[in-house]
Design an enzyme around this catalytic site. Structure first.
Site, PDB file in Angstrom:
ATOM      1  N   GLN A  21       9.841 107.113 -46.399  1.00 48.33           N
ATOM      2  CA  GLN A  21       9.864 105.661 -46.457  1.00 48.33           C
ATOM      3  C   GLN A  21      10.766 105.175 -47.578  1.00 48.33           C
ATOM      4  OE1 GLN A  21       5.280 104.812 -45.238  1.00 48.33           O
ATOM      5  NE2 GLN A  21       6.460 103.077 -45.959  1.00 48.33           N
ATOM      6  N   LYS A  49      10.514  90.897 -48.108  1.00 50.72           N
ATOM      7  CA  LYS A  49      10.355  91.592 -49.382  1.00 50.72           C
ATOM      8  C   LYS A  49      10.897  93.013 -49.270  1.00 50.72           C
ATOM      9  CE  LYS A  49       5.614  93.306 -48.721  1.00 50.72           C
ATOM     10  NZ  LYS A  49       5.912  94.726 -48.908  1.00 50.72           N
ATOM     11  N   LYS A  78       1.443  95.235 -46.421  1.00 51.28           N
ATOM     12  CA  LYS A  78       2.656  95.964 -46.054  1.00 51.28           C
ATOM     13  C   LYS A  78       3.034  96.916 -47.188  1.00 51.28           C
ATOM     14  CE  LYS A  78       3.124  94.112 -42.064  1.00 51.28           C
ATOM     15  NZ  LYS A  78       1.667  93.873 -42.027  1.00 51.28           N
ATOM     16  N   ASP A  79       3.573  98.077 -46.791  1.00 53.06           N
ATOM     17  CA  ASP A  79       3.912  99.111 -47.754  1.00 53.06           C
ATOM     18  C   ASP A  79       4.978  98.636 -48.752  1.00 53.06           C
ATOM     19  OD1 ASP A  79       2.176 100.845 -46.516  1.00 53.06           O
ATOM     20  OD2 ASP A  79       3.718 101.775 -45.284  1.00 53.06           O
ATOM     21  N   LYS A  80       4.910  99.211 -49.945  1.00 58.67           N
ATOM     22  CA  LYS A  80       5.917  98.920 -50.970  1.00 58.67           C
ATOM     23  C   LYS A  80       7.275  99.493 -50.572  1.00 58.67           C
ATOM     24  CE  LYS A  80       6.840  99.690 -55.924  1.00 58.67           C
ATOM     25  NZ  LYS A  80       8.084 100.482 -55.837  1.00 58.67           N
TER      26      LYS A  80
END
Length: 369
Positions: A21, A49, A78-80
């Protein structure tokens, strides 16, 4: 690492590719449940973002506008390590502060008036675009054939590794907190307790799939011996074509949402399941939640936790189907492709990738030398 073990639903041989990711390899966009009305006392914000967690985004939004935690609404986390477009709401009286929001990692794409706040879970789904590479060019066609097959048949709705923290052990802390008898304090303790719920759900789902594999790969007599189940039950389960076998007492729900139903006719319900009309649900233990009955309860009970009363319980869909599944290729990169698909709320893109690859994709922590 101690991520909950998963039984894969399908039996194709493993496919090798590289996935990790990052903001340029993992793109996700929320699909809102309803559009902004254009009028009202709230603002619906469409925000892009990058390399920023939802929690951090909320803190920045509070600092920029002066809004409180309770006044900011969001549908999901939501994932970083991603580029994400998500929707949030806040009272329109804070509109002036939005001019302070823009940073290198945040872009306000749209702000419109609407009649009320977003609540957690109020999404139609999430649209993903994910880059994978180091694919054997000879295997690229098979990878897409497997993905398309899973698109038709669906896959087990496990919680992804992100749910369990960097070390994969957040559920252990959550179990300790849940069994302490103390009231949960703050978002962090709730997240840890939820990780314990998720671990139990994943264990139950893996057990159900493993039982289905035993039924499908043995005679009904041999399956009955291994599982210690009645021969007639194993014979009936063999007539169900899907990997997840329905049992008497399963709690089902319409795949498009709605109230829970008691499963009374597994073979008939299995046909509705195959046609995406009904979906079985699994237990997230907690307060005020329905438990399965009969045979289904027999397999659910070991993954229940009657001490977990500090969180509300839920029933989570055990199975999901990806929509709009496709791919994009770059002629200059024969070893790579972009996978594109849409998933319902709460389903993990990484879980789909793991079902395709038959390999755990949790990032490995580098050892210090």
């Amino acid at each position: 690492m101690t991520y909950p073990e998963k039984t894969y639903a399908y039996d194709h041989r493993p496919l090798s590719f590289r996935f990790f990711q990052s903001t340029d390899r993992f793109i996700v966009e929320e699909i809102p449940l309803r559009p902004a009305t254009g009028r009202g006392d709230w603002l619906l914000l469409k925000i892009l973002k990058r390399d920023l967690s939802t929690w951090r985004l909320l803190n920045i939004l509070k600092a920029a506008t002066g809004a409180s935690d309770r006044e900011i609404g969001y549908a999901g986390l939501k994932d970083k390590a991603a580029t994400a477009i998500q929707y949030l709401t806040l009272p329109a009286r804070y509109e002036r502060g939005l001019k302070n929001l823009a940073t290198e990692r945040i872009e306000l794409l749209e702000s419109r008036r609407t009649r009320g706040p977003i609540r957690p879970g109020e999404l139609r789904g999430n649209r993903f675009k994910i880059f994978v590479d180091r694919i054997d060019p000879k295997e690229k066609k098979r990878l897409m054939e497997v993905a398309e097959s899973i698109g038709r048949g669906g896959f087990a709705n496990y919680f992804g590794y992100q749910r369990f923290g960097e070390e994969g052990r957040a559920w252990e802390q959550g179990r300790e907190i849940a069994h302490s008898g103390k009231r949960l304090k703050g978002a962090k303790e709730r997240l840890l307790a939820a990780a314990w719920q998720s671990h139990l759900f994943n264990g139950w789902l893996s057990r159900r799939l493993k039982a289905g594999k035993i039924v499908d790969s043995h005679s009904k007599e041999e399956a009955a011996r291994i599982l210690e189940w009645p021969v007639d039950l194993c014979g009936a389960l063999q007539r169900q074509p899907q990997p997840f076998k329905l049992l008497h007492g399963d709690l089902l729900r319409s795949y498009t949402g709605g109230r829970l139903l008691n499963g009374k006719n597994p073979e008939g319900d299995a046909e509705s399941f195959r046609r995406r009309r009904l979906v079985p649900t699994g237990l997230l233990p907690g307060a005020k939640v329905w438990r399965a009955r009969g045979d289904a309860r027999y397999l659910e009970e070991p993954w229940d936790d009657p001490e977990l009363g500090s969180l509300p319980g839920e029933r989570r869909d055990a199975w999901v189907w990806p929509e709009a599944l496709g791919s994009e290729t770059d002629p200059s990169r024969p070893d790579a492709l972009w996978l594109e698909f849409t998933l319902p709320p709460g389903a993990y893109a990484t879980t789909l990738l793991e079902e395709i690859s038959h390999t755990p994709l949790a990032p490995q922590k580098k050892r210090r030398r």
